[in-house]
Enzyme design. Structure first.
Site, mmCIF file in Angstrom:
data_model
loop_
_atom_site.group_PDB
_atom_site.id
_atom_site.type_symbol
_atom_site.label_atom_id
_atom_site.label_comp_id
_atom_site.label_asym_id
_atom_site.label_seq_id
_atom_site.Cartn_x
_atom_site.Cartn_y
_atom_site.Cartn_z
ATOM 1 C CG LEU A 50 -2.000 -1.102 1.201
ATOM 2 C CD1 LEU A 50 -2.830 -1.043 2.479
ATOM 3 C CD2 LEU A 50 -2.903 -0.988 -0.025
ATOM 4 C CE1 TYR A 51 5.408 5.646 2.676
ATOM 5 C CE2 TYR A 51 7.042 4.304 1.542
ATOM 6 C CZ TYR A 51 6.680 5.492 2.136
ATOM 7 O OH TYR A 51 7.578 6.539 2.193
#
Length: 261
Positions: free
Chosen positions: A155-156
């Site tokens: 996600l990052y």
């Protein structure tokens, strides 16, 4: 010194870390700064440090209101806006996607992208008319994770790739009126935190000695950067005299990490 004499800048995420270092360096270079952040205590400390050259706006820049107030504060306090440094971000602590429930995945995705991507889009949109009028610049904070995997979880990394895409698209759309660039720091000793939906808001990178040591060991120059190590790159991109021909540019400030790939 004096590269930004007379300029007015907004710096988001300015209460700590890279944002704080950039705000202080901008004032040293002759700029006046509107510092925006959720952390009111950190903003008060920064205002005391920088004095009348700094105005502050407390709020969540992943939502429209704080961005509107930051732009309004720049105009009301200093009469113009030349540069926006969009610098808000959170981390996922390398959380693996396959270890999240569907519900946690949705919640973490929405929170991560709201902070790491939407905040950039909102301040850009709000500031655009003033940056156009001043022939100014927008500088976002990317990451080495904007270029490759391994710098965080899925996600990052996806959010940081999205920020780089936003830089390129806005540079294309807003030329020749506004220059849009970015700085991509490597591992930096800051108070970078996690997110509510992953239960990691209380975790801070600067407090994790193991990660700090690992970053230093992986970096060719042999150290984990301090926030101040990146500040000059933002000054360069904000200075029309010194980066007049630069738009759609991402300056990598990572101690040589990407050179190893």
């Amino acid at each position: 010194m004096g590269w930004l004499e007379g300029q007015v800048a907004i710096v988001t995420g300015a209460a700590s870390g890279i944002g704080r270092a950039v705000a202080a360096r901008f004032v040293a270079e002759g700029a006046r700064v509107v510092a925006a952040d959720r952390a009111e205590g950190g903003l008060a400390t920064l205002r005391a440090q920088l004095g009348s050259a700094c105005a502050t706006v407390a709020g969540d820049v992943s939502l429209p209101d704080a961005n509107a107030r930051a732009v309004a504060a720049a105009i009301a306090s200093f009469g113009r806006l030349d540069t926006v440094i969009s610098n808000v971000g959170v981390f996922d602590w390398h959380k693996r996607l396959d270890r999240l429930s569907p519900e946690d995945c949705v919640a973490a995705h929405d929170e991560m992208f709201a902070i790491n991507v939407r905040s950039h889009a909102l301040i850009a949109r709000e500031a655009y008319p003033h940056l156009r009028d001043s022939r100014g610049s927008l500088v976002m904070t990317c990451s080495t994770a904007s270029f490759r995997g391994g710098g965080g979880g899925a996600l990052y990394t996806a959010s940081k790739f999205a920020v780089r895409g936003l830089v390129y698209q806005l540079a294309y759309e807003w030329a020749p009126d506004v220059r849009v660039n970015a700085v991509a720091p490597g591992g930096t000793v800051t108070g970078l935190s996690g997110i509510d939906s992953l239960g990691s808001t209380g975790r801070r990178l600067e407090e994790d000695e193991r990660i700090v040591a690992a970053v230093g060991a992986a970096t060719p120059l042999g150290f984990a950067a301090a926030p101040e190590d990146h500040a000059a790159a933002y000054v360069l991109l904000a200075s029309a005299d010194n980066s007049r021909g630069m738009t759609g540019t991402v300056i990598v400030s990572d101690g040589g990490l990407l050179a190893r790939i």
